[in-house]
Enzyme design. Structure first.
Site, short mmCIF file in Angstrom:
data_model
loop_
_atom_site.label_atom_id
_atom_site.label_comp_id
_atom_site.label_asym_id
_atom_site.label_seq_id
_atom_site.Cartn_x
_atom_site.Cartn_y
_atom_site.Cartn_z
N SER A 10 8.11 2.13 11.14
CA SER A 10 7.37 2.50 12.44
C SER A 10 5.86 2.50 12.01
O SER A 10 5.16 2.47 13.17
CB SER A 10 7.77 4.00 12.37
OG SER A 10 7.43 4.95 11.35
N VAL A 61 15.91 6.75 3.62
CA VAL A 61 16.27 6.01 2.66
C VAL A 61 16.74 6.53 1.30
O VAL A 61 17.61 6.11 0.55
CB VAL A 61 15.27 4.80 2.17
CG1 VAL A 61 15.18 3.88 3.52
CG2 VAL A 61 14.00 5.32 1.69
N SER A 141 3.63 -3.34 -5.02
CA SER A 141 2.25 -3.21 -4.92
C SER A 141 1.62 -3.69 -6.29
O SER A 141 2.21 -3.87 -7.10
CB SER A 141 2.01 -1.56 -5.02
OG SER A 141 0.54 -1.12 -4.99
N TYR A 154 3.61 6.20 -8.84
CA TYR A 154 3.81 4.96 -7.66
C TYR A 154 3.86 3.65 -8.42
O TYR A 154 4.66 2.86 -8.16
CB TYR A 154 2.76 4.95 -6.71
CG TYR A 154 2.75 4.13 -5.65
CD1 TYR A 154 3.73 4.14 -4.55
CD2 TYR A 154 1.87 3.08 -5.42
CE1 TYR A 154 3.64 3.43 -3.47
CE2 TYR A 154 1.88 1.91 -4.62
CZ TYR A 154 2.89 2.45 -3.47
OH TYR A 154 2.85 1.43 -2.35
#
Length: 243
Positions: A10, A61, A141, A154
């Site tokens: 989105s 998810v 990333s 992350y």
């Protein structure tokens, strides 16, 4: 009709990917979102303006049961449909120094990127194998490659997805299914909105942040038949920051 599913489609890079696929392919785009329906509808509008077709699908998810329920219900309504392209793009950041990192900030980031990859891909992989064709692109990333201070969670999540990409690629290659990862550096999105671009761009050889569209072009290529001999790869899109 053939289908492409983009998780977290989105906003940001996910949105750019949906629009690019609409421009470059004949896929009907399944735009997954978690909570922001207005943003998903806006992406759908842009997909249609680009000459494509699509629909929005809401599921988180992280929630395996929800993923299964929504995708199974969709499949029941589209009996002969095959999702040929899967872009695992959903991800979140909760940055902070590791020594002060709350357990939830670790858990949430790992859950979204890593377990989200498992939940969606594992649910769809059997159909791809039967179909004997597929394209899986995992959004990772630069943090997952070189590690970024303040992003241990992350970096861990994305590093794990990179390893999973390489392993899964070897398992399914015989069935004409490629599995690749795309590793953006600093890209102008909501996620990087609060970063000091003026300071950070000094570290980037290209001397600027990237645009979401620059990532989307690579994803579109990897999702095409042209990329059939590329698998298990990590494509860096970072202006030379990690080279």
């Amino acid at each position: 009709m053939k289908y492409a599913l983009v998780t977290g489609g989105s906003r940001g890079i996910g949105k750019a990917v949906c629009v690019q696929l609409a421009k470059d392919t004949n896929y009907h785009i399944l735009i997954n979102y978690n909570s922001n329906k207005d943003a998903a509808l806006n992406t759908l509008e842009e997909v249609e303006n680009a000459g494509g077709t699509g629909e929005i699908l809401q599921f988180n998810v992280v929630n395996a049961d929800e993923v299964k329920e929504v995708l199974d219900a969709w499949q029941d309504n589209n009996k002969d449909a095959v999702i040929e392209v899967l872009v695992n793009n959903a991800g979140i950041t909760k940055d902070g120094l590791f020594m002060w990192m709350p357990h939830n900030d670790w858990q949430d980031v790992i859950n979204t990127s890593l377990n989200g990859f498992f939940n969606v891909t594992n649910h769809l992989i059997q159909k791809l194998l039967v179909n004997r064709y597929g394209r899986i692109i995992n959004m990772v990333s630069v943090s997952g490659l070189k590690g970024t201070p303040g992003q241990t969670n992350y970096s861990a999540a994305k590093g794990a997805v990179i390893a999973a990409t390489k392993a899964l690629a070897q398992e399914v290659a015989k069935r004409n299914i490629t599995v690749n990862a795309v590793a953006p550096g600093f890209i102008k999105t909501d996620m990087t909105h609060d970063l000091n671009e003026k300071e950070l761009k000094k570290m980037i050889p290209a001397n600027r942040f990237g645009e979401a569209e620059e990532v989307a072009h690579a994803v579109s290529f990897l999702s095409s038949k042209k990329a059939s001999y590329i698998t298990g790869e990590v494509i860096n899109i970072n202006g030379g920051i990690y080279s």
